[in-house]
Design a protein around this motif. Structure first.
Motif, PDB file in Angstrom:
ATOM      1  N   ILE A   1      11.390  -8.801   4.232  1.00 25.40           N
ATOM      2  CA  ILE A   1      10.270  -8.873   3.284  1.00 25.40           C
ATOM      3  C   ILE A   1       9.990  -7.475   2.767  1.00 25.40           C
ATOM      4  N   ASP A   2      10.176  -7.279   1.457  1.00 28.63           N
ATOM      5  CA  ASP A   2       9.864  -5.979   0.867  1.00 28.63           C
ATOM      6  C   ASP A   2       8.849  -6.155  -0.274  1.00 28.63           C
ATOM      7  N   PRO A   3       8.307  -5.052  -0.802  1.00 22.92           N
ATOM      8  CA  PRO A   3       7.204  -5.152  -1.778  1.00 22.92           C
ATOM      9  C   PRO A   3       7.551  -5.847  -3.088  1.00 22.92           C
ATOM     10  N   PHE A   4       8.831  -6.083  -3.356  1.00 23.11           N
ATOM     11  CA  PHE A   4       9.206  -6.747  -4.601  1.00 23.11           C
ATOM     12  C   PHE A   4       9.164  -8.279  -4.475  1.00 23.11           C
ATOM     13  N   MET A   5       8.908  -8.764  -3.274  1.00 20.81           N
ATOM     14  CA  MET A   5       8.983 -10.202  -3.027  1.00 20.81           C
ATOM     15  C   MET A   5       7.598 -10.851  -3.099  1.00 20.81           C
ATOM     16  N   ASP A   6       7.593 -12.135  -3.463  1.00 22.56           N
ATOM     17  CA  ASP A   6       6.334 -12.870  -3.565  1.00 22.56           C
ATOM     18  C   ASP A   6       5.616 -12.956  -2.222  1.00 22.56           C
ATOM     19  N   GLU A   7       6.368 -12.982  -1.131  1.00 20.08           N
ATOM     20  CA  GLU A   7       5.772 -13.115   0.200  1.00 20.08           C
ATOM     21  C   GLU A   7       5.189 -11.811   0.724  1.00 20.08           C
ATOM     22  N   TRP A   8       5.326 -10.747  -0.041  1.00 23.21           N
ATOM     23  CA  TRP A   8       4.880  -9.431   0.464  1.00 23.21           C
ATOM     24  C   TRP A   8       3.388  -9.460   0.813  1.00 23.21           C
ATOM     25  N   PRO A   9       3.005  -9.001   2.038  1.00 24.22           N
ATOM     26  CA  PRO A   9       1.622  -9.192   2.478  1.00 24.22           C
ATOM     27  C   PRO A   9       0.659  -8.019   2.277  1.00 24.22           C
ATOM     28  N   ILE A  10       1.165  -6.786   2.229  1.00 29.06           N
ATOM     29  CA  ILE A  10       0.273  -5.623   2.282  1.00 29.06           C
ATOM     30  C   ILE A  10      -0.150  -5.212   0.873  1.00 29.06           C
ATOM     31  N   ILE A  11      -1.403  -5.484   0.523  1.00 35.99           N
ATOM     32  CA  ILE A  11      -1.936  -5.169  -0.804  1.00 35.99           C
ATOM     33  C   ILE A  11      -2.874  -3.966  -0.684  1.00 35.99           C
ATOM     34  N   THR A  12      -2.744  -3.025  -1.601  1.00 33.82           N
ATOM     35  CA  THR A  12      -3.506  -1.769  -1.523  1.00 33.82           C
ATOM     36  C   THR A  12      -4.145  -1.433  -2.862  1.00 33.82           C
ATOM     37  N   ASP A  13      -4.860  -0.308  -2.860  1.00 31.64           N
ATOM     38  CA  ASP A  13      -5.342   0.245  -4.125  1.00 31.64           C
ATOM     39  C   ASP A  13      -4.181   0.964  -4.815  1.00 31.64           C
ATOM     40  N   SER A  14      -4.477   1.684  -5.897  1.00 29.15           N
ATOM     41  CA  SER A  14      -3.412   2.300  -6.692  1.00 29.15           C
ATOM     42  C   SER A  14      -3.229   3.789  -6.414  1.00 29.15           C
ATOM     43  N   ASN A  15      -3.694   4.257  -5.256  1.00 30.15           N
ATOM     44  CA  ASN A  15      -3.392   5.614  -4.818  1.00 30.15           C
ATOM     45  C   ASN A  15      -1.981   5.574  -4.233  1.00 30.15           C
ATOM     46  N   LEU A  16      -0.985   5.838  -5.051  1.00 27.66           N
ATOM     47  CA  LEU A  16       0.394   5.465  -4.740  1.00 27.66           C
ATOM     48  C   LEU A  16       0.957   6.107  -3.485  1.00 27.66           C
ATOM     49  N   LEU A  17       0.581   7.344  -3.171  1.00 29.51           N
ATOM     50  CA  LEU A  17       1.187   8.051  -2.048  1.00 29.51           C
ATOM     51  C   LEU A  17       0.326   8.082  -0.797  1.00 29.51           C
ATOM     52  N   ASN A  18      -0.895   7.623  -0.888  1.00 30.84           N
ATOM     53  CA  ASN A  18      -1.761   7.570   0.298  1.00 30.84           C
ATOM     54  C   ASN A  18      -2.753   6.419   0.104  1.00 30.84           C
ATOM     55  N   ALA A  19      -2.201   5.236  -0.016  1.00 27.01           N
ATOM     56  CA  ALA A  19      -2.983   4.076  -0.437  1.00 27.01           C
ATOM     57  C   ALA A  19      -3.902   3.571   0.663  1.00 27.01           C
ATOM     58  N   LYS A  20      -5.009   2.970   0.246  1.00 25.89           N
ATOM     59  CA  LYS A  20      -5.912   2.301   1.160  1.00 25.89           C
ATOM     60  C   LYS A  20      -5.709   0.794   1.047  1.00 25.89           C
TER      61      LYS A  20
END
Length: 406
Positions: free
Chosen positions: A96-115
């Motif tokens: 499971i990687d971030p390009f997949m629909d099943e990807w679970p970890i959603i963050t804000d848009s602070n790309l290199l140190n996201a919350k």
């Protein structure tokens, strides 16, 4: 059916033999009838090598979006290899990687140190349960996230620990297992002291403080997702067995997970001991604290300056502490005098979010400054700030700083 989240660090999957051993340990638990979600870091040193290549190729010209996508390649490679290793052992697995629909970890848009967006992540994590119910072992990229725009984000170095505990919390796992290059948490760095011993247990609060002060075993931010009802442990990869003993992480205490502000109901007294450059005189602090300990007087707080040591005790113990410490002052040529100060109030503000909240002390002290309330003393740790003010100002100060957490 028992559900385990097992996270493998970069060293524990540092080569093909270690990946095979790790995959076997996962399959072994699966064959016991357990559901297993795997979280993997980049293979040992991969991220560092990618960063070095980027620095040599582009230096400061690389954008945050480009850098996040590049460093994600380490984890994206790991999940593919690990998942394939599981399937080679005869068990179904999906990476499971971030390009997949099943990807679970959603963050804000602070790309290199996201919350982490916890609510969105909790909802998306349910996709993994569908795979588990089909007898599939998901292998998830650690360290990575995805923002609302679909961009890859990173959770900061050590972020795979965050992924593991976060998924454990969202999936209501029975256990989170962190597999590292050490057999557990040690009493100190074994590379520095040969007498270091492995701890059988450690509390979340102790582990957080240890990690924040430099221990590399576990990322301190991960522990805010540690559910008190979920078992957790750190084990070494050399066992090749997820059931192996390691160091159990206990807690956190229920009240440690919430934000609180408390006012000590009784006054605190201050005893100040002075002497010229006593900060540079070995043993002074030990003499003062030992004298009080021998007489069962609890020290609530202590602070040191170049020429003074300030000790905070309960008001009921103040006169006795004053007398005892005076004996120490008279007997030690490095000390000149001491004083018993006014009654003060102690306010404690606690939150597990303080550890990654820049400027929190400024936020807490600002309302006091704006209302002309003087702070006698202040101390802080990773999860709490303690403020001492005049006793007569205590209730007002308490009401002012309580609003900071709301």
């Amino acid at each position: 059916m028992e559900l385990i989240v097992a996270k493998f660090g970069g060293t524990s999957i540092g080569n093909g033999r270690r990946i095979k051993k790790a995959a076997r340990s996962v399959v072994k638990e699966y064959m016991k009838g357990k559901k297993v979600v795997v979280v993997v870091s980049a293979i040992n040193k991969t991220t560092d090598e990618l960063l070095q290549i980027v620095d040599e190729a582009m230096e400061d010209a690389v954008t945050e979006k480009q850098l996040a996508e590049i460093v994600s390649m380490g984890e994206m490679t790991s999940v593919r290899i690990f998942s394939s290793a599981i399937e080679a052992l005869g068990v179904k697995s999906e990476y499971i990687d971030p390009f997949m629909d099943e990807w679970p970890i959603i963050t804000d848009s602070n790309l290199l140190n996201a919350k982490v967006d916890f609510e969105a992540t909790e909802k998306k994590s349910k996709e993994l349960l569908k795979l588990l119910d089909q007898g599939i072992i998901p292998v998830v990229c650690g360290f990575l996230g995805r923002d609302p725009n679909g961009y890859i984000t990173t959770l900061g170095r050590g972020g795979s620990d965050i992924t593991a505990f976060l998924l454990g919390h969202c999936l209501k796992a029975d256990e989170v297992i962190i597999v590292t290059d050490v057999g557990g948490v040690m009493s100190t760095d074994p590379n520095k002291l040969q007498g270091a011993k492995k701890l059988d247990k450690i509390s979340v609060e102790e582990m957080r403080d240890l990690a924040t002060h430099g221990a590399q075993v576990l990322h301190p931010h991960a522990l805010k997702y540690k559910d008190p009802d979920i078992n957790a442990k750190i084990i070494g990869f050399e066992h090749g067995d997820l059931s192996a003993p390691g160091t159990e992480i206990i807690g956190p205490s229920k009240n440690k997970m919430v934000k609180t502000t408390t006012l000590n109901p009784e006054p605190i007294s201050v005893v100040a001991v002075v002497g010229e450059k006593i900060l540079n005189k070995p043993g002074i602090l030990a003499k003062l604290t030992s004298k009080l300990a021998e007489n069962s007087i609890n020290i609530i707080g202590i602070s040191t300056g170049q020429n003074s040591v300030t000790i905070f005790v309960d008001k009921k113990d103040a006169d006795e502490a004053h007398r005892l410490l005076h004996d120490v002052v008279i007997a030690d040529d490095n000390l000149s005098s001491l004083s018993l100060g006014r009654d003060i109030a102690m306010i404690t503000i606690s939150s597990p979010d303080f550890i990654d909240t820049p400027g929190i002390i400024s936020e807490i002290t600002k309302p006091l400054r704006d209302n002309d309330l003087n702070i006698v003393e202040i101390s802080s740790s990773q999860t709490s700030v303690v403020i001492f003010v005049d006793w007569n100002d205590g209730k007002k100060a308490y009401e002012l700083v309580r609003g900071v957490l709301e």
